[in-house]
Design an enzyme around this catalytic site. Structure first.
Site, PDB file in Angstrom:
ATOM      1  N   HIS A 121       0.862  -1.171   0.000  1.00 25.65           N
ATOM      2  CA  HIS A 121       0.000   0.000   0.000  1.00 25.65           C
ATOM      3  C   HIS A 121       0.909   1.235   0.000  1.00 25.65           C
ATOM      4  O   HIS A 121       1.914   1.280   0.718  1.00 25.65           O
ATOM      5  CB  HIS A 121      -0.939   0.013   1.215  1.00 25.65           C
ATOM      6  CG  HIS A 121      -2.128  -0.892   1.052  1.00 25.65           C
ATOM      7  ND1 HIS A 121      -2.814  -1.434   2.107  1.00 25.65           N
ATOM      8  CD2 HIS A 121      -2.763  -1.327  -0.078  1.00 25.65           C
ATOM      9  CE1 HIS A 121      -3.823  -2.166   1.652  1.00 25.65           C
ATOM     10  NE2 HIS A 121      -3.803  -2.122   0.328  1.00 25.65           N
ATOM     11  N   ASP A 124       1.029   4.202   1.128  1.00 28.29           N
ATOM     12  CA  ASP A 124       1.444   4.987   2.294  1.00 28.29           C
ATOM     13  C   ASP A 124       2.588   4.331   3.054  1.00 28.29           C
ATOM     14  O   ASP A 124       3.088   4.906   4.019  1.00 28.29           O
ATOM     15  CB  ASP A 124       0.242   5.261   3.216  1.00 28.29           C
ATOM     16  CG  ASP A 124      -0.501   3.987   3.638  1.00 28.29           C
ATOM     17  OD1 ASP A 124      -0.569   3.047   2.836  1.00 28.29           O
ATOM     18  OD2 ASP A 124      -1.008   3.952   4.770  1.00 28.29           O
ATOM     19  N   HIS A 125       3.016   3.147   2.585  1.00 27.48           N
ATOM     20  CA  HIS A 125       4.143   2.472   3.220  1.00 27.48           C
ATOM     21  C   HIS A 125       5.370   2.365   2.326  1.00 27.48           C
ATOM     22  O   HIS A 125       6.410   1.893   2.778  1.00 27.48           O
ATOM     23  CB  HIS A 125       3.709   1.081   3.706  1.00 27.48           C
ATOM     24  CG  HIS A 125       2.713   1.152   4.821  1.00 27.48           C
ATOM     25  ND1 HIS A 125       3.051   0.964   6.136  1.00 27.48           N
ATOM     26  CD2 HIS A 125       1.396   1.479   4.823  1.00 27.48           C
ATOM     27  CE1 HIS A 125       1.983   1.141   6.898  1.00 27.48           C
ATOM     28  NE2 HIS A 125       0.964   1.446   6.118  1.00 27.48           N
ATOM     29  N   HIS A 143      -3.913  -8.291   6.606  1.00 29.20           N
ATOM     30  CA  HIS A 143      -4.373  -7.043   6.020  1.00 29.20           C
ATOM     31  C   HIS A 143      -5.057  -7.368   4.687  1.00 29.20           C
ATOM     32  O   HIS A 143      -5.216  -8.531   4.342  1.00 29.20           O
ATOM     33  CB  HIS A 143      -3.169  -6.102   5.855  1.00 29.20           C
ATOM     34  CG  HIS A 143      -3.554  -4.665   5.626  1.00 29.20           C
ATOM     35  ND1 HIS A 143      -4.562  -4.033   6.305  1.00 29.20           N
ATOM     36  CD2 HIS A 143      -3.041  -3.724   4.785  1.00 29.20           C
ATOM     37  CE1 HIS A 143      -4.656  -2.784   5.890  1.00 29.20           C
ATOM     38  NE2 HIS A 143      -3.751  -2.566   4.959  1.00 29.20           N
ATOM     39  N   ASP A 162       0.218  -2.918   8.651  1.00 23.52           N
ATOM     40  CA  ASP A 162      -1.167  -2.722   9.033  1.00 23.52           C
ATOM     41  C   ASP A 162      -1.814  -4.091   9.251  1.00 23.52           C
ATOM     42  O   ASP A 162      -1.494  -5.037   8.543  1.00 23.52           O
ATOM     43  CB  ASP A 162      -1.922  -2.035   7.910  1.00 23.52           C
ATOM     44  CG  ASP A 162      -1.341  -0.684   7.497  1.00 23.52           C
ATOM     45  OD1 ASP A 162      -0.311  -0.265   8.032  1.00 23.52           O
ATOM     46  OD2 ASP A 162      -1.914  -0.062   6.586  1.00 23.52           O
ATOM     47  N   HIS A 214       0.007   5.268  12.844  1.00 21.47           N
ATOM     48  CA  HIS A 214      -0.819   5.019  11.659  1.00 21.47           C
ATOM     49  C   HIS A 214      -2.215   5.598  11.853  1.00 21.47           C
ATOM     50  O   HIS A 214      -3.241   4.983  11.551  1.00 21.47           O
ATOM     51  CB  HIS A 214      -0.889   3.512  11.365  1.00 21.47           C
ATOM     52  CG  HIS A 214      -1.283   3.181   9.964  1.00 21.47           C
ATOM     53  ND1 HIS A 214      -2.573   2.866   9.612  1.00 21.47           N
ATOM     54  CD2 HIS A 214      -0.579   3.131   8.819  1.00 21.47           C
ATOM     55  CE1 HIS A 214      -2.625   2.614   8.319  1.00 21.47           C
ATOM     56  NE2 HIS A 214      -1.426   2.773   7.812  1.00 21.47           N
TER      57      HIS A 214
END
Lengths: 303, 303
Positions: free
Chosen positions: B64, B66-67, B142, B212, B270
């Site tokens: 993802h 955002d990582h 996740h 996550d 997060h």
């Protein structure tokens, strides 16, 4: 009609504190055109209080990361924030593959369509037009295929002299044709001249965006007489050899280009991270072309 | 031995002003391990005065954006800044293709090698070890394959009681074996007990990074008794349904996990962009697990 550009990033290659990689937001009649999208562009939009949702057009000049690494994040955030309206995207052909590979592996099916136009960097061409503006490519000379963009306002309709039209009881249905500059021959033999009831609109303005390129003169025809010329000025002229080697431009060369093409104003940017202060770049350019300004992040420049 | 983590980004999904997407920098004995690398991580390193060149290991939990969207920019800048030493990179298998596609189209041949290890998200495994630390994966649950990371210090050698060794004239060549806990039977029939001349070193510490994941308990065995547990806490517990739907964790659940696994301390991060202030998240978690802290950007937490 509003026609202005806000600088979101002004750094070349690597970011430095307080200078982000290249991105600019053009506002033309309250429609928003993002030009390049370096890493952190979405954070810059947040910082400057600009809603990303307003952007419906993105133009990417080339596939060096400092001009597009922020695009995947911006599009992802638009998706997560529920965007459904289409995004028109213009850029080098491989850009779509790069985006799609990342969407695929994050299992993302975008909630909005990307309407992609692949740009060829071979000859200048019209790549977009709407009621407000045309966008043509400028073929730059960089280490990889790279195009600038020329945003040209469309000629506005003539302005009605409403008081005079009303005083002479000119019927409302004649107004649209008069605005288009048409003279009307009436059945009674009289003529209504549009010049009696309208004035000419302002001359269309142009914004030319040139980044990145060696200053080899090959694209000067494309940028003649523009209202505001943004031109990269990565180095001071004492680093001319480095500029040539890396296919970039010096501040002095950018000023000479503005002078030789009859630009109204020069904005310089894409500053090398070696320059902690930018005043020397401004002074070098302004000595040749006085109406020069630094492209500073968060600042909006009228065109 | 130094063992501490600096938070570079603490936002989930979309960035918000003053909170960047996830990234953390672990310092273990002055070796630097980057854990995840959201967009803008290189700018965060600059902001906090950390030299990116110190980083020789990068661990990416999942794909993802955002990582990991900041990784391509960080590696590109390292290349432009002349890095030649290898970078060890650990992440999901497609990560290398994503990077290479972008390097290809920017015509970049990296000046340094990337030594890539593809991580499988099926069962916990040892993916790295050196003299200081071992790194094992934690299999999270996740929406796409995702692993956490367990960094465990290696047991240090016993500490020599040098004054006593010198007073008793114990030969220098015995020291290395005594540090390893060996007793020495000498030819003259006497014995040198290592416990007479050394003391035990501190118990190894562990840092577990969990982001996550849905809080389904499946990975609790992997994080038992860690010194510091970083756990995502995207939502407050009133949004439990949303947490379950998006495969994330609430602050309350993160605290219950810390409690049930015997963590020494809990760091939560997060955070959803909906939370302008983070105090409610901290209070919710600390009510269950008092030794909780917020993962705040720019702050370094001792492990």
């Amino acid at each position: 009609m509003k026609f202005e550009v806000t600088i979101l990033g002004s750094s070349s290659a690597t970011p430095v504190y307080n200078r982000n990689p290249t991105a600019q937001l053009l506002n033309c009649n309250e429609k928003f055109y993002l030009i390049d999208c370096g890493e952190g562009t979405q954070q810059q939009l947040i910082k400057f209080g600009i809603k990303a949702s307003k952007i419906d057009h993105v133009f990417i000049s080339h596939l060096h990361g400092d001009h597009y690494f922020g695009l995947i994040g911006l599009l992802s955030s638009m998706h997560l924030n529920g965007r459904t309206k289409p995004m028109k995207l213009f850029g080098p052909e491989p850009l779509l593959d790069i985006l799609n590979l990342q969407f695929k592996h994050s299992d993302t099916i975008l909630k909005f369509p990307i309407e992609f136009t692949a740009i060829q960097a071979e000859q200048p061409s019209l790549i977009f037009e709407n009621n407000d503006v045309t966008v043509e490519t400028i073929i730059l000379n960089h280490r990889i295929p790279c195009t600038g963009f020329k945003f040209k306002e469309k000629k506005r309709l003539r302005k009605l002299l409403v008081e005079k039209l009303e005083a002479d009881q000119v019927p409302l249905e004649y107004y649209p044709l008069l605005k288009r500059g048409v003279d009307l021959d009436l059945p009674n033999g009289s003529t209504i001249l549009n010049t009696d009831y309208t004035t000419d609109s302002a001359e269309p303005k142009t914004y030319c965006y040139c980044s990145d390129t060696i200053a080899d003169g090959s694209y000067l025809n494309s940028i003649q007489d523009c209202t505001v010329l943004y031109h990269e000025a990565t180095f001071l002229h004492d680093l001319l050899e480095r500029a040539i080697f890396t296919h970039h431009t010096t501040a002095l060369q950018a000023a000479e280009i503005a002078l030789n093409t009859g630009a109204g104003k020069l904005l310089i940017g894409h500053f090398s991270s070696r320059y902690k202060t930018l005043q020397p770049l401004l002074e070098e350019a302004a000595a040749v072309f006085p109406n020069t300004e630094l492209a500073l992040e968060g600042v909006t420049y009228l065109i």
